[in-house]
Design a protein around this motif. Structure first.
Motif, PDB file in Angstrom:
ATOM      1  N   TYR A  25       0.831  -1.206   0.000  1.00 21.70           N
ATOM      2  CA  TYR A  25       0.000   0.000   0.000  1.00 21.70           C
ATOM      3  C   TYR A  25       0.866   1.256   0.000  1.00 21.70           C
ATOM      4  CZ  TYR A  25      -2.936   3.746   1.869  1.00 21.70           C
ATOM      5  OH  TYR A  25      -3.571   4.942   2.076  1.00 21.70           O
ATOM      6  N   TYR A  26       1.893   1.279   0.848  1.00 20.00           N
ATOM      7  CA  TYR A  26       2.732   2.477   0.933  1.00 20.00           C
ATOM      8  C   TYR A  26       3.684   2.599  -0.257  1.00 20.00           C
ATOM      9  CZ  TYR A  26       0.885   3.980   5.322  1.00 20.00           C
ATOM     10  OH  TYR A  26       0.022   4.453   6.278  1.00 20.00           O
ATOM     11  N   TYR A  28       2.754   1.680  -3.228  1.00 16.58           N
ATOM     12  CA  TYR A  28       1.823   2.203  -4.235  1.00 16.58           C
ATOM     13  C   TYR A  28       1.621   3.702  -4.058  1.00 16.58           C
ATOM     14  CZ  TYR A  28      -2.579   3.231  -6.575  1.00 16.58           C
ATOM     15  OH  TYR A  28      -3.549   3.815  -7.352  1.00 16.58           O
ATOM     16  N   LYS A  29       1.506   4.159  -2.810  1.00 19.50           N
ATOM     17  CA  LYS A  29       1.337   5.589  -2.556  1.00 19.50           C
ATOM     18  C   LYS A  29       2.530   6.400  -3.048  1.00 19.50           C
ATOM     19  CE  LYS A  29      -0.313   7.611   0.890  1.00 19.50           C
ATOM     20  NZ  LYS A  29      -0.540   8.170   2.254  1.00 19.50           N
TER      21      LYS A  29
END
Length: 261
Positions: A25-26, A28-29
């Motif tokens: 997730y991070y 991807y961010k």
């Protein structure tokens, strides 16, 4: 005993999945909104295919894809050097020093109302007014990466964000108008800040030093930058080392609010 071992395995397995999900997730961010997002998605697909072939016992194709993944590691480090820098900066950021800022990284775990949201409307309205008068300005909004290393180059402030204050800071006869203003949560915490300048050669010649400075800080951190051109009055939104295009100021407000979630 076997039952307890089974329970331990299941708990460890669930924890492993959660940690991988948070990491992805991070990552991807960090690459969201940049060209690197396509490379990131490609890597995830290839990795998934590799694990699937291992699971199905397809040894030949599995060994080929596995060799590709291992050899490609050095190339990936080169391609993602900016994103890796941002990730390491986020891990070592001084924002982890206290509970309030630590939970900022894990927004899905924080309590309601724990942080103060930035007043995007006041910022964009101020930029609109400065655009009409061709008043040059550069605003840098902190996200996950600490901007302490650039705040120290300017004057410390602690002023709540509002339109008149922003306009007065960048008024051409103001002693504070040179350099950037840094915004953290809903406060202007520094003015006359010196930003690192981008060395990217593909930047169009119509963009000046303010735009290069905004690109520079967005290459080194995940900060958001808004620039008002002194020559044309145009407003630019810069993030992830590139220009984010918008059709009108309402769309700019929407983009800023989404990026600050």
């Amino acid at each position: 005993m076997d039952f307890l071992n089974f329970i331990d395995f299941e708990i460890t397995d669930v924890l492993d999945i959660i940690l991988v999900a948070v990491l992805l997730y991070y990552i991807y961010k960090l690459v969201r909104g940049s060209v690197a997002i396509n490379i990131f998605l490609g890597i995830v697909i290839v990795w998934g295919f590799w694990k699937l072939t291992e699971l199905l016992g397809m040894e030949m194709i599995s060994s080929m894809v596995g060799a590709f993944m291992q050899v490609g590691l050095i190339a990936l480090i080169i391609v993602f050097q900016q994103e890796i820098r941002k990730f390491l900066l986020m891990i070592g950021s001084t924002n982890f020093a206290n509970k309030r800022n630590f939970l900022k990284h894990f927004k899905f775990l924080r309590q309601e109302g724990l942080t103060t949201s930035t007043n995007i409307d006041e910022i964009v309205n101020a930029c609109q007014k400065m655009s009409e008068t061709k008043t040059g300005a550069i605003l840098v909004i902190e996200r996950n990466n600490s901007l302490d290393f650039i705040k120290s180059s300017g004057d410390n402030m602690n002023i709540e964000v509002n339109q008149p204050i922003i306009e007065s800071i960048f008024y051409k006869n103001s002693t504070l108008h040179d350099g950037a203003a840094v915004i953290v949560n809903n406060y202007i915490v520094a003015t006359r800040v010196i930003l690192p300048v981008s060395n990217e050669r593909k930047i169009p010649l119509k963009y000046g030093l303010r735009h290069r400075a905004a690109l520079g800080i967005s290459e080194k951190t995940d900060a958001l930058s808004i620039v008002v051109s002194e020559e044309t009055g145009g407003i630019s939104y810069i993030k992830n080392g590139g220009f984010a295009h918008f059709k009108d100021l309402e769309e700019l407000k929407t983009m800023l609010k989404e990026d600050l979630i």
